[in-house]
Design an enzyme around this catalytic site. Structure first.
Site, PDB file in Angstrom:
ATOM      1  N   TRP A 194      73.385  26.255  62.910  1.00 24.01           N
ATOM      2  CA  TRP A 194      72.100  26.187  62.525  1.00 24.01           C
ATOM      3  C   TRP A 194      71.389  25.298  63.621  1.00 24.01           C
ATOM      4  O   TRP A 194      71.591  24.366  64.083  1.00 24.01           O
ATOM      5  CB  TRP A 194      71.869  25.505  61.180  1.00 24.01           C
ATOM      6  CG  TRP A 194      70.387  25.490  60.969  1.00 24.01           C
ATOM      7  CD1 TRP A 194      69.481  26.235  60.857  1.00 24.01           C
ATOM      8  CD2 TRP A 194      69.640  24.098  60.757  1.00 24.01           C
ATOM      9  NE1 TRP A 194      68.146  25.663  60.478  1.00 24.01           N
ATOM     10  CE2 TRP A 194      68.393  24.551  60.646  1.00 24.01           C
ATOM     11  CE3 TRP A 194      70.058  22.708  61.146  1.00 24.01           C
ATOM     12  CZ2 TRP A 194      67.420  23.330  60.469  1.00 24.01           C
ATOM     13  CZ3 TRP A 194      69.219  21.751  60.982  1.00 24.01           C
ATOM     14  CH2 TRP A 194      67.889  21.968  60.791  1.00 24.01           C
ATOM     15  N   GLU A 248      62.361   9.962  70.286  1.00 21.43           N
ATOM     16  CA  GLU A 248      61.905  11.279  69.558  1.00 21.43           C
ATOM     17  C   GLU A 248      60.926  10.452  68.053  1.00 21.43           C
ATOM     18  O   GLU A 248      61.442   9.349  67.740  1.00 21.43           O
ATOM     19  CB  GLU A 248      62.778  12.161  68.926  1.00 21.43           C
ATOM     20  CG  GLU A 248      62.430  13.197  67.984  1.00 21.43           C
ATOM     21  CD  GLU A 248      63.489  13.949  67.281  1.00 21.43           C
ATOM     22  OE1 GLU A 248      64.423  13.864  67.558  1.00 21.43           O
ATOM     23  OE2 GLU A 248      63.317  15.071  66.430  1.00 21.43           O
ATOM     24  N   HIS A 292      67.492  10.268  68.746  1.00 19.25           N
ATOM     25  CA  HIS A 292      66.981  11.033  67.754  1.00 19.25           C
ATOM     26  C   HIS A 292      66.177  10.348  66.708  1.00 19.25           C
ATOM     27  O   HIS A 292      66.211   9.144  66.624  1.00 19.25           O
ATOM     28  CB  HIS A 292      68.210  11.362  66.758  1.00 19.25           C
ATOM     29  CG  HIS A 292      68.053  12.548  65.727  1.00 19.25           C
ATOM     30  ND1 HIS A 292      68.801  12.774  64.816  1.00 19.25           N
ATOM     31  CD2 HIS A 292      67.033  13.505  65.675  1.00 19.25           C
ATOM     32  CE1 HIS A 292      68.807  13.672  63.929  1.00 19.25           C
ATOM     33  NE2 HIS A 292      67.586  14.340  64.873  1.00 19.25           N
ATOM     34  N   HIS A 334      69.077  23.184  69.896  1.00 20.07           N
ATOM     35  CA  HIS A 334      69.657  22.663  68.412  1.00 20.07           C
ATOM     36  C   HIS A 334      71.136  23.518  68.365  1.00 20.07           C
ATOM     37  O   HIS A 334      71.527  24.140  67.367  1.00 20.07           O
ATOM     38  CB  HIS A 334      68.833  23.406  67.224  1.00 20.07           C
ATOM     39  CG  HIS A 334      68.782  22.470  66.197  1.00 20.07           C
ATOM     40  ND1 HIS A 334      69.587  22.802  64.655  1.00 20.07           N
ATOM     41  CD2 HIS A 334      68.224  21.213  65.737  1.00 20.07           C
ATOM     42  CE1 HIS A 334      69.283  21.805  63.973  1.00 20.07           C
ATOM     43  NE2 HIS A 334      68.616  20.684  64.630  1.00 20.07           N
ATOM     44  N   ASP A 348      64.307  21.803  72.140  1.00 22.90           N
ATOM     45  CA  ASP A 348      65.442  21.563  71.473  1.00 22.90           C
ATOM     46  C   ASP A 348      66.204  22.987  71.372  1.00 22.90           C
ATOM     47  O   ASP A 348      65.348  23.808  70.598  1.00 22.90           O
ATOM     48  CB  ASP A 348      65.285  20.887  70.084  1.00 22.90           C
ATOM     49  CG  ASP A 348      66.604  20.492  69.180  1.00 22.90           C
ATOM     50  OD1 ASP A 348      67.712  20.848  69.785  1.00 22.90           O
ATOM     51  OD2 ASP A 348      66.242  19.718  68.344  1.00 22.90           O
ATOM     52  N   ASP A 384      64.228  12.590  59.104  1.00 23.78           N
ATOM     53  CA  ASP A 384      65.431  12.124  57.936  1.00 23.78           C
ATOM     54  C   ASP A 384      65.909  10.806  58.372  1.00 23.78           C
ATOM     55  O   ASP A 384      66.911  10.136  57.639  1.00 23.78           O
ATOM     56  CB  ASP A 384      66.623  13.132  58.016  1.00 23.78           C
ATOM     57  CG  ASP A 384      66.957  13.779  59.324  1.00 23.78           C
ATOM     58  OD1 ASP A 384      66.011  14.315  59.999  1.00 23.78           O
ATOM     59  OD2 ASP A 384      67.986  13.291  59.571  1.00 23.78           O
ATOM     60  N   GLU A 431      67.281  20.023  75.133  1.00 25.21           N
ATOM     61  CA  GLU A 431      68.091  19.053  74.067  1.00 25.21           C
ATOM     62  C   GLU A 431      69.164  20.131  73.386  1.00 25.21           C
ATOM     63  O   GLU A 431      68.860  21.241  72.943  1.00 25.21           O
ATOM     64  CB  GLU A 431      66.948  18.653  72.947  1.00 25.21           C
ATOM     65  CG  GLU A 431      67.620  18.003  71.846  1.00 25.21           C
ATOM     66  CD  GLU A 431      66.197  17.373  70.982  1.00 25.21           C
ATOM     67  OE1 GLU A 431      65.285  17.039  71.681  1.00 25.21           O
ATOM     68  OE2 GLU A 431      66.613  17.371  69.890  1.00 25.21           O
ATOM     69  N   TYR A 464      64.705  27.296  63.622  1.00 23.94           N
ATOM     70  CA  TYR A 464      64.707  25.660  63.508  1.00 23.94           C
ATOM     71  C   TYR A 464      63.467  25.386  64.123  1.00 23.94           C
ATOM     72  O   TYR A 464      63.175  26.039  65.278  1.00 23.94           O
ATOM     73  CB  TYR A 464      65.983  25.233  64.435  1.00 23.94           C
ATOM     74  CG  TYR A 464      65.709  23.875  64.722  1.00 23.94           C
ATOM     75  CD1 TYR A 464      65.812  22.676  63.612  1.00 23.94           C
ATOM     76  CD2 TYR A 464      65.115  23.191  65.744  1.00 23.94           C
ATOM     77  CE1 TYR A 464      65.311  21.696  64.036  1.00 23.94           C
ATOM     78  CE2 TYR A 464      64.837  22.042  66.009  1.00 23.94           C
ATOM     79  CZ  TYR A 464      64.776  21.137  65.283  1.00 23.94           C
ATOM     80  OH  TYR A 464      64.609  19.853  65.280  1.00 23.94           O
ATOM     81  N   GLU A 486      72.696  13.986  68.997  1.00 24.74           N
ATOM     82  CA  GLU A 486      72.095  13.439  67.780  1.00 24.74           C
ATOM     83  C   GLU A 486      73.065  13.488  66.671  1.00 24.74           C
ATOM     84  O   GLU A 486      72.969  12.895  65.645  1.00 24.74           O
ATOM     85  CB  GLU A 486      71.001  14.202  67.419  1.00 24.74           C
ATOM     86  CG  GLU A 486      70.821  15.624  67.073  1.00 24.74           C
ATOM     87  CD  GLU A 486      69.485  16.394  66.842  1.00 24.74           C
ATOM     88  OE1 GLU A 486      68.627  16.252  67.577  1.00 24.74           O
ATOM     89  OE2 GLU A 486      69.305  17.227  65.869  1.00 24.74           O
ATOM     90  N   ARG A 527      71.558  10.880  72.863  1.00 25.46           N
ATOM     91  CA  ARG A 527      70.573  10.915  71.782  1.00 25.46           C
ATOM     92  C   ARG A 527      71.161  10.329  70.572  1.00 25.46           C
ATOM     93  O   ARG A 527      70.447  10.293  69.488  1.00 25.46           O
ATOM     94  CB  ARG A 527      70.235  12.443  71.367  1.00 25.46           C
ATOM     95  CG  ARG A 527      69.485  13.173  72.415  1.00 25.46           C
ATOM     96  CD  ARG A 527      68.846  14.355  72.272  1.00 25.46           C
ATOM     97  NE  ARG A 527      68.407  14.737  70.783  1.00 25.46           N
ATOM     98  CZ  ARG A 527      67.391  14.239  70.439  1.00 25.46           C
ATOM     99  NH1 ARG A 527      66.655  13.487  71.035  1.00 25.46           N
ATOM    100  NH2 ARG A 527      66.926  14.320  68.838  1.00 25.46           N
ATOM    101  N   ASN A 566      71.257  13.075  56.359  1.00 23.58           N
ATOM    102  CA  ASN A 566      70.535  14.171  55.770  1.00 23.58           C
ATOM    103  C   ASN A 566      71.652  15.212  55.103  1.00 23.58           C
ATOM    104  O   ASN A 566      72.241  15.792  55.844  1.00 23.58           O
ATOM    105  CB  ASN A 566      69.686  15.181  56.857  1.00 23.58           C
ATOM    106  CG  ASN A 566      68.763  15.882  56.318  1.00 23.58           C
ATOM    107  OD1 ASN A 566      68.391  15.965  55.210  1.00 23.58           O
ATOM    108  ND2 ASN A 566      67.814  16.337  56.869  1.00 23.58           N
ATOM    109  N   ARG A 612      57.388  18.129  72.388  1.00 23.20           N
ATOM    110  CA  ARG A 612      58.451  19.107  72.392  1.00 23.20           C
ATOM    111  C   ARG A 612      57.956  20.366  71.782  1.00 23.20           C
ATOM    112  O   ARG A 612      57.119  20.239  70.748  1.00 23.20           O
ATOM    113  CB  ARG A 612      59.697  18.710  71.633  1.00 23.20           C
ATOM    114  CG  ARG A 612      60.904  19.574  71.698  1.00 23.20           C
ATOM    115  CD  ARG A 612      61.956  18.972  70.789  1.00 23.20           C
ATOM    116  NE  ARG A 612      61.894  18.608  69.447  1.00 23.20           N
ATOM    117  CZ  ARG A 612      62.546  17.926  68.456  1.00 23.20           C
ATOM    118  NH1 ARG A 612      63.781  17.374  69.124  1.00 23.20           N
ATOM    119  NH2 ARG A 612      62.360  17.953  67.209  1.00 23.20           N
ATOM    120  N   HIS A 626      56.614  16.770  68.044  1.00 24.14           N
ATOM    121  CA  HIS A 626      57.396  18.072  67.603  1.00 24.14           C
ATOM    122  C   HIS A 626      56.353  19.124  67.612  1.00 24.14           C
ATOM    123  O   HIS A 626      55.822  19.206  66.376  1.00 24.14           O
ATOM    124  CB  HIS A 626      58.352  17.797  66.562  1.00 24.14           C
ATOM    125  CG  HIS A 626      58.926  18.921  66.012  1.00 24.14           C
ATOM    126  ND1 HIS A 626      59.959  19.323  66.769  1.00 24.14           N
ATOM    127  CD2 HIS A 626      58.699  19.939  64.957  1.00 24.14           C
ATOM    128  CE1 HIS A 626      60.429  20.526  65.834  1.00 24.14           C
ATOM    129  NE2 HIS A 626      59.746  20.682  64.968  1.00 24.14           N
TER     130      HIS A 626
END
Ligand code: EZ4
Ligand code: CO
Length: 403
Positions: free
Chosen positions: A403, A340, A313, A213, A211, A317, A237, A160, A263, A284, A38, A148, A123
């Site tokens: 991010w 996921e 993951h 992130h 998550d 994407d 996560e 996110y 991930e 992941r 991605n 999630r 999600h």
């Protein structure tokens, strides 16, 4: 008959960019591998076209391991997401060919089904707590056994995981990275409130995940994990960036909330200490970003020795080609945990006809020979590449953050 006579990269953007490798053998059998990274799609496409494909033509497609070693060792420059995604695409396409030639679904070739289905998590997201819970209810009604929860944070314009489209989250939203604002102190108190509300509304007969992130320090993650313990989360996560694997020791010391990470990993070496010291509960890494089935298999085996289960993951994407391969792996791998599953759009599904199906909270890869995912090249050609980048985060004082 088994000689590789053609290999091509297909780039298509049915809603988002996907890079697909198609390898064809002399007998006319072809295999597909996902090569999507991605925001860096063209780098992998070039890696394949300029450096891999010229060395692939003429090789024996049956020699998956030798070909893997050739591209891994042969690059001299080992690992890294671009290299490992390119190698994964080759590896998955060759496993697809091998399974098609054997007239077996890939999971049979790997060792056979170990379970009847692959539990997935959805999600659920919303701008605020109430909207997220309402979404989570919808997932439960759709039959999901694991959900999630990702909610917007009061005082932050965007976060996110929160999407306008709800069911189809796609963070790569602009040609150049969008700048978001992040505040850990605003975020931290929102998650336990979200989980408390979720348990009250959804009950206890559903797994709940979250998550982070990669946005907390190990100590902050330990505190969040502890705050969530009363609500028995399935996992927390990517709690902290894991380049420094020892950071997870700190999290472990402070909470019994299960931990999942990886991930963004692309090699077993990214996870070695985490696995050796049993610092996590779920790994992941997935097929497309970590060298394909041949390498992720090694990661899964090392994980198994250390009581760690898989939790691959599976965001939008990762193309249906990766999802198909991952589901065969999941159906087989002894230490499977969860998968996921962010749904692809109808446009994406049309470009990639696939044998996998969703039922009662599980995905099943189907029984078609190979990994069961194809590409409609004529349709794919109607969606030309569009530059798209992942966002970046800045703290409220402007400091560039994770991010
Ligand atoms: O942000 O796949 O768990 N899923 C995720 C994803 C990632 C994207 C990045 O390309 O964290 O949504
Ligand atoms: Co994630």
């Amino acid at each position: 008959m088994h000689t590789i006579v053609d290999a091509r990269v297909i780039i298509s953007c049915p809603g988002r960019n996907f890079v697909t490798l198609k390898i064809t053998t002399k007998s006319g059998v072809y295999g597909l591998g996902d090569a999507t990274l991605n925001g860096r799609e063209l780098a992998v496409a070039s890696y394949l076209t300029d450096h891999v494909i010229p060395c692939l033509i003429g090789r024996d497609a049956r020699q998956i391991e030798d070909i893997w070693q050739f591209f891994y060792r042969g690059a001299y420059w080992r690992r890294g997401p671009v290299t490992m995604t390119a190698i994964a695409a080759v590896d998955v396409a060759l496993w697809d060919i091998k399974a098609k030639n054997a007239n077996m679904p890939l999971y049979d070739l790997l060792g056979g089904a170990s379970r009847t289905g692959v539990m997935v998590y959805g999600h659920a997201n919303g701008n605020d707590l109430d909207e997220t819970i309402a979404q989570a209810k919808k997932y439960k009604e759709m039959g999901y056994k694991a959900i999630r929860l990702q909610s917007g944070v009061p005082g932050l314009a965007s976060t996110y995981g929160v999407s306008k489209d709800k069911l189809y989250y796609e963070p790569a939203d602009a040609a150049k990275p969008t700048e978001n604002v992040w505040s850990t102190s605003r975020y931290m108190p929102t998650v336990p409130k979200l989980f408390a509300a979720a348990r009250e509304t959804l009950g206890w007969d559903v797994h709940l995940l979250h998550d982070v992130h990669h946005r907390l320090t190990p100590l902050e993650a330990g505190r969040l994990g502890k705050d969530l313990e009363p609500f028995r989360p399935f996992w927390l996560e990517d709690a902290t960036p894991a380049e420094n694997q020892a950071g997870f020791r700190t999290i472990r010391q402070h909470t019994t909330t299960p931990l999942a990470v990886g991930e963004v990993f692309n090699s077993v070496w990214d996870a070695k200490q985490l696995l050796d010291e049993q610092l996590i509960d779920y790994i992941r890494t997935t097929i497309v970003h970590a060298g394909g089935i041949s390498h992720v298999r090694r990661i899964a085996h090392l994980a198994e020795l250390n009581n760690v289960r898989t939790g691959f993951h599976g965001a939008t994407d990762l193309s249906p080609v990766c999802m198909g391969a991952a589901l065969h792996f999941d159906l087989w791998v002894p230490n499977f945990g969860i998968q996921e599953y962010m749904r692809h759009t109808d446009e994406t599904d049309a470009v990639f006809p696939h044998a996998y199906t969703f039922s009662k909270g599980d995905l099943h890869p189907g029984t078609a020979p190979g990994h069961g995912v194809d590409i409609d090249e004529a349709l794919a050609a109607k969606y030309p590449y569009r530059p798209a980048s992942l966002p970046v985060n800045r703290l409220e004082d402007g400091t560039l953050f994770n991010w």
